[in-house]
Design a protein around this motif. Structure first.
Motif: not given
Length: 202
Positions: A29, A31-33, A37, A39, A61, A78, A89, A91, A111
């Motif tokens: 995964a 991810i930029s949140m 976050y 998960i 990220t 998530v 969110f 991803g 996403t």
């Protein structure tokens, strides 16, 4: 000698049928949140599952990985939280091997508002629709090079007012036949060649 060759042939056939059962699927995964976050990987939609990543830095990220067992269906959960301003969110997710597929029936998932569900109350509650906030590169976040440009920034409800969001998507086990290891072919082929040699001698 004949008994040994028959044994090799039997073992080769058995392993050929079983395939590579020892290989597990790796879920990756990216991810930029905005802002942080957690998960999780769960086997039930209403269960939180096992945590395998947690980060808090909206302009970074992060990459998290975990292992999936063959023949098991999963839910990827998530939880995202905001600490002021707009939330979002973004991803990109991938699966190794052919043992599992995402909700889009592929081994890659971005996403979006189609394959993901979410709400502001928790997993196992009625998972509602999501808000699309623009694709990777949109303001105020800019482009995240580690994530495909087709990925969409998403949030549950109002991204300015709702500071917590729960996202969920399914991962299904497939019935795809695994690819046998080269050693299996050697055992199988050796047994066949040996039997052919014995038949020729007779």
């Amino acid at each position: 000698m004949q008994r040994m060759l028959l044994t090799l042939l039997f073992v080769g056939c058995f392993l050929l049928g079983m395939g590579r059962l020892s290989e597990a699927t790796t879920l990756t995964a990216n991810i930029s949140m905005d802002n942080g976050y957690q998960i999780f990987l769960a086997t039930e939609e209403a269960v939180v599952g096992d945590l395998f990543g947690a980060h808090n830095n909206w302009y970074t990220t992060y990459t998290d990985t975990t292992t999936l067992l063959a023949g098991t269906n999963y839910f990827l959960h998530v939880y995202g939280y905001d600490q002021g301003g707009i939330a979002g969110f973004l991803g990109q997710f991938s699966l190794s091997g052919a043992d599992h597929r995402f909700a889009n029936n592929l081994t890659t998932l971005l996403t979006n508002t189609v394959d993901w569900r979410g709400n502001n109350t928790g997993w196992g509650d009625v998972m509602g629709s999501l808000t699309a906030l623009g694709t990777n590169g949109v303001s105020p976040w800019g482009t995240r090079p580690e994530i495909d440009t087709a990925a969409t920034w998403i949030w549950a409800g109002d991204a300015n007012d709702n500071n917590g969001a729960y996202f969920s998507t399914a991962i299904y086990a497939t019935a795809a036949a695994p690819v046998p290891e080269p050693g299996t072919f050697l055992l199988f082929g050796g047994g066949l060649l040996g039997l052919a040699f014995l038949r020729r001698r007779k």
